[in-house]
Design an enzyme around this catalytic site. Structure first.
Site, PDB file in Angstrom:
ATOM      1  N   CYS A   2       0.802  -1.064  -0.009  1.00 38.88           N
ATOM      2  CA  CYS A   2      -0.035  -0.057  -0.154  1.00 38.88           C
ATOM      3  C   CYS A   2       0.921   0.942   0.133  1.00 38.88           C
ATOM      4  O   CYS A   2       2.273   1.096   0.787  1.00 38.88           O
ATOM      5  CB  CYS A   2      -0.848   0.029   1.078  1.00 38.88           C
ATOM      6  N   ARG A  27       6.269  -0.632  -6.812  1.00 41.44           N
ATOM      7  CA  ARG A  27       5.533  -1.722  -4.565  1.00 41.44           C
ATOM      8  C   ARG A  27       5.194  -2.258  -5.007  1.00 41.44           C
ATOM      9  O   ARG A  27       4.895  -3.231  -3.849  1.00 41.44           O
ATOM     10  CB  ARG A  27       5.183  -0.478  -4.090  1.00 41.44           C
ATOM     11  N   TRP A  75      -3.074  -2.533  -1.497  1.00 43.48           N
ATOM     12  CA  TRP A  75      -2.312  -4.219  -2.015  1.00 43.48           C
ATOM     13  C   TRP A  75      -3.308  -4.602  -0.566  1.00 43.48           C
ATOM     14  O   TRP A  75      -2.566  -4.764   0.446  1.00 43.48           O
ATOM     15  CB  TRP A  75      -0.381  -4.296  -0.940  1.00 43.48           C
ATOM     16  N   ASN A  99      -2.366   2.476   5.716  1.00 46.73           N
ATOM     17  CA  ASN A  99      -1.684   1.354   5.128  1.00 46.73           C
ATOM     18  C   ASN A  99      -1.071   0.566   7.099  1.00 46.73           C
ATOM     19  O   ASN A  99      -0.634   1.251   8.041  1.00 46.73           O
ATOM     20  CB  ASN A  99       0.228   1.720   5.061  1.00 46.73           C
ATOM     21  N   GLY A 100      -0.778  -0.806   6.936  1.00 43.67           N
ATOM     22  CA  GLY A 100      -1.116  -1.308   7.607  1.00 43.67           C
ATOM     23  C   GLY A 100      -1.899  -2.515   8.182  1.00 43.67           C
ATOM     24  O   GLY A 100      -2.781  -3.000   6.938  1.00 43.67           O
ATOM     25  N   GLU A 470      18.245 -18.296  -4.490  1.00 43.58           N
ATOM     26  CA  GLU A 470      17.635 -17.564  -4.653  1.00 43.58           C
ATOM     27  C   GLU A 470      17.267 -17.197  -6.104  1.00 43.58           C
ATOM     28  O   GLU A 470      15.955 -16.578  -6.864  1.00 43.58           O
ATOM     29  CB  GLU A 470      18.442 -16.053  -4.886  1.00 43.58           C
ATOM     30  N   LYS A 474      13.706 -16.072  -7.929  1.00 47.16           N
ATOM     31  CA  LYS A 474      13.364 -15.081  -8.731  1.00 47.16           C
ATOM     32  C   LYS A 474      12.725 -16.158  -9.706  1.00 47.16           C
ATOM     33  O   LYS A 474      11.767 -15.251 -10.649  1.00 47.16           O
ATOM     34  CB  LYS A 474      14.948 -15.000  -9.305  1.00 47.16           C
ATOM     35  N   GLU A 477       9.297 -16.186  -8.848  1.00 49.01           N
ATOM     36  CA  GLU A 477       8.240 -14.666  -8.576  1.00 49.01           C
ATOM     37  C   GLU A 477       7.343 -14.271  -9.639  1.00 49.01           C
ATOM     38  O   GLU A 477       6.519 -13.449  -9.940  1.00 49.01           O
ATOM     39  CB  GLU A 477       9.186 -13.141  -8.351  1.00 49.01           C
ATOM     40  N   HIS A 493      18.464 -37.321   0.071  1.00 57.05           N
ATOM     41  CA  HIS A 493      16.860 -37.405   1.619  1.00 57.05           C
ATOM     42  C   HIS A 493      16.532 -37.116   1.095  1.00 57.05           C
ATOM     43  O   HIS A 493      15.136 -36.604   2.562  1.00 57.05           O
ATOM     44  CB  HIS A 493      17.635 -36.498   2.567  1.00 57.05           C
ATOM     45  N   LYS A 589       6.373  -4.516  -4.023  1.00 53.92           N
ATOM     46  CA  LYS A 589       8.231  -4.429  -3.405  1.00 53.92           C
ATOM     47  C   LYS A 589       8.778  -3.469  -2.240  1.00 53.92           C
ATOM     48  O   LYS A 589       9.478  -4.559  -1.578  1.00 53.92           O
ATOM     49  CB  LYS A 589       8.158  -3.057  -4.567  1.00 53.92           C
TER      50      LYS A 589
HETATM   51  C1  AGP Z   1      13.128 -10.265  -4.229  1.00 51.50           C
HETATM   52  O1  AGP Z   1      12.940 -10.606  -4.933  1.00 51.50           O
HETATM   53  C2  AGP Z   1      11.646 -10.709  -2.983  1.00 51.50           C
HETATM   54  N1  AGP Z   1      10.223  -9.154  -4.091  1.00 51.50           N
HETATM   55  C3  AGP Z   1      11.178 -10.572  -1.387  1.00 51.50           C
HETATM   56  O2  AGP Z   1      11.727 -11.702  -1.325  1.00 51.50           O
HETATM   57  C4  AGP Z   1      12.064  -9.335  -0.849  1.00 51.50           C
HETATM   58  O3  AGP Z   1      13.586  -9.903  -1.302  1.00 51.50           O
HETATM   59  C5  AGP Z   1      11.670  -8.942   0.758  1.00 51.50           C
HETATM   60  O4  AGP Z   1      10.506  -9.005   0.971  1.00 51.50           O
HETATM   61  C6  AGP Z   1      12.240  -8.675   1.283  1.00 51.50           C
HETATM   62  O5  AGP Z   1      12.387  -7.286   0.989  1.00 51.50           O
HETATM   63  P1  AGP Z   1      13.734  -6.017   1.657  1.00 51.50           P
HETATM   64  O6  AGP Z   1      15.068  -6.562   0.746  1.00 51.50           O
HETATM   65  O7  AGP Z   1      13.346  -4.853   0.545  1.00 51.50           O
HETATM   66  O8  AGP Z   1      13.757  -6.305   2.995  1.00 51.50           O
END
Ligand code: AGP
Length: 594
Positions: A2, A27, A75, A99-100, A470, A474, A477, A493, A589
């Site tokens: 948000c 975001r 959001w 927000n929140g 990672e 990626k 996502e 395992h 974001k």
């Molecule tokens: C990464 O591609 C993500 N969108 C997400 O995992 C992100 O890294 C995570 O939300 C942490 O965010 P920050 O680094 O802004 O704290």
């Protein structure tokens, strides 16, 4: 996640709000809305989907002269992404953006319903505006009604409220979610992050948790902690790239030069920390979420190997409620691109409460996390717009690596020759992040073979395990394909039960670290008919496909070169699947709720 914008002044308020919301668009959001109070009339427009829908809806609306205005991108947390659930939420004479999360909203809602209030939305936010109007019936002025309302709320919030009862002011409250007030002459702006304010205001005040009240044209001069607004307007151009994510992948070799500037010197490492920073520190806890957590996991291997300091890495949302044991000789590091991630921020607050030495590795100056931490080091990656983090990750790993050698150096755990070797590897690693367009073209072609199947396993060992995590993150996502990262040795395992020709395995095979071990792990999968894509500087006969990186002399150079490959592989697969790479579904974001 948000976003909030607010404005008091004479300019065309609709434009100010829409421009501000556009700056927050990257975001992630699923609906948006604005409320404008001008000439004692309150106008509200809301839509689902992108801001262009909102722009179209209010295209014939103008508001001349003085007025107050609030805007929001939502959001969804409570209630689906519908127009009714979009903010602002209104009562008879007032509107609110928030927000929140209000944790006790159901209790308040029941009370208000019993008093005859009707709710339109399923949100937690709507209770605030009705409660404010209910309180107006029993207290002498809107400020008291607002304060009484805020006192009743449990949870996290950044709130702006406008009301016909006081048409010259915006009421605000902050607890746990960021909120800023910007000033330009006699105009006042509000925003949930500094990005929309850059270029618009000369001074800014970062509100603290517990701050609430109102601002109008007369009282803003009394604001405390006002500071000059720094920062340059971020480029909203993709500079010829198809997506911001692609641009950010290509930028990495350049921004890493900023990350290392002034920190890698001829005779060693220097950081913006006091000389006794590491004295009395015997262990490290790293706390973060998502990609930043993966950077933290890579740091564990580097810290323990190079600085010989025990390091524990924990996901921030798990840390908070686990009654963690915190020792006096522990350095508590949080890593965050945005500096606003609620789970990480709360973990940091907990560590501060326990008097730990806290250090933030962050990309955003003046963010909540930087302000909360006792010490901070900026990654200097520049604003990252793609929701899928790329350059933030490489800058975090690079800075953590530098920090590891700094700790080793200050604890006398490393020889001068080894420091020189590390420095050489750092410079070479930086070069390894320059995208080789031939490799990009190869990945573009290869991507068409990886669009189906029942899942991906990215495997690696040691620091290549967090890189595997990672790579998988990626891919999931932005492609929405199922992908997992695994330590190579762990497949047998359990997960190997999934191996068949429809299982894709991306194997990270560095020549300079445990090559034979990961080769064996890859062979085990190949034998069971999994489709294998090897990323290595060596050819491989166990692979269906090999992505050959250039020749490197150290495993960290291979790490950064392979990082580029997994980022581009995810990008090209997602593009072929027709997905919105920069704003993938369901993601935000900056995750400002826990
Ligand atoms: C990464 O591609 C993500 N969108 C997400 O995992 C992100 O890294 C995570 O939300 C942490 O965010 P920050 O680094 O802004 O704290």
């Amino acid at each position: 996640m948000c976003g909030i914008i607010g404005y008091i002044g004479n300019r065309e308020k609709k434009e100010i709000l829409l421009d501000g919301l556009k700056e927050l668009e990257y975001r992630g959001y699923d609906s948006a809305g604005i409320s404008i109070l001008s000439n004692n009339e309150l106008f509200t427009f809301k839509t689902t989907g992108k801001l262009i829908n909102l722009e179209t809806k209010c295209k014939d609306f103008t508001s001349n002269g003085f007025g107050i205005a609030i805007g929001h991108t939502r959001w969804a947390t409570h209630g689906k992404a519908t127009e009714i659930n979009a903010h602002p939420h209104s009562s008879e004479e007032s509107s609110i953006v928030h927000n929140g999360i209000i944790e006790n909203y159901l209790e308040i809602k029941n009370e208000l319903e019993n008093k005859g209030w009707t709710f339109l939305s399923q949100t937690d936010t709507e209770v605030i505006v009705h409660l404010f109007e209910e309180n107006l019936k029993s207290v002498e002025n809107p400020l008291s009604a607002f304060k009484k309302t805020i006192d009743r709320l449990n949870g996290s919030y950044a709130i702006l409220l406008i009301t016909k009862k006081a048409p010259d002011r915006i009421f605000y409250a902050k607890n746990g979610s960021p909120l800023l007030i910007g000033i330009n002459g006699d105009e006042v702006f509000f925003a949930s992050s500094s990005t929309p304010l850059i270029g618009l205001v000369k001074e800014v005040c970062y509100l603290e948790d517990g701050d609430n009240g109102y601002i109008n044209k007369d009282n803003f001069k009394t604001l405390k902690n006002v500071q000059p607004m720094n920062g340059e307007k971020i480029s909203s151009q993709k500079d010829g790239y198809r997506y911001f994510m692609e641009k950010e992948i290509y930028e990495q070799h350049r921004i890493l030069q900023d990350t290392i500037r002034g920190r890698i010197l001829n005779d060693g490492i220097s950081l913006e920390l006091p000389s006794n920073f590491i004295d009395n520190i015997n262990r490290i806890t790293i706390c973060a979420c998502g990609t930043s957590y993966h950077a933290g996991l890579s740091a564990k291997y580097l810290f323990e190997r190079e600085a010989k300091i025990k390091t524990n890495v924990i996901i921030a949302s798990e840390f908070r409620y686990s009654n963690p044991i915190m020792e006096k000789d522990e350095l508590f590091i949080v890593i965050s691109q945005s500096g606003e991630t609620a789970d990480t921020l709360e973990a940091l607050k907990l560590a501060n409460k326990n008097n730990l030495k806290t250090l933030a590795i962050c990309n955003v100056e003046n963010s909540s996390i930087v302000r909360e931490a006792k010490y901070s080091l900026l990654t200097r990656a520049g604003i990252e717009k793609g929701v899928a983090s790329t350059k933030a990750f490489s800058s975090q790993v690079m800075l953590l690596w530098i920090l590891g050698i700094y700790i080793a150096q200050n604890k006398n755990n490393i020889s001068k020759d080894s420091i020189q070797k590390q420095i050489k590897n750092m410079y070479n690693s930086l070069k390894a992040t320059k995208v080789n367009t031939k490799i990009h073209d190869r990945l573009k072609k290869l991507s068409k073979r990886y669009l189906h199947g029942h899942g991906f396993f990215f495997i690696g060992r040691d620091v290549f395990y967090p890189l595997a995590l990672e790579g998988a993150l990626k891919l999931k996502e932005i492609s929405y394909l199922h992908a997992e990262g695994y330590p190579g040795g762990e497949m047998k395992h359990g997960p190997i039960a999934l191996a068949d020709s429809e299982l894709f395995c991306v194997s990270l095979m560095p020549k300079h670290l445990l090559y034979e071990k990961i080769k064996n792990n890859t062979e085990e999968l190949s034998t069971r008919d999994a489709t294998i894509c090897v990323i290595s500087q060596e050819c491989s006969d166990v692979a269906d496909d090999v992505v050959l990186i250039d020749k490197y002399e150290s495993y960290m150079e291979e790490f950064f070169a392979m990082m580029i490959v997994v980022q581009i592989l995810a990008l090209e697969i997602a593009i072929r699947l027709g997905n919105d790479v920069d704003m993938p579904r369901n993601l935000a974001k900056s995750v400002t709720v826990e």
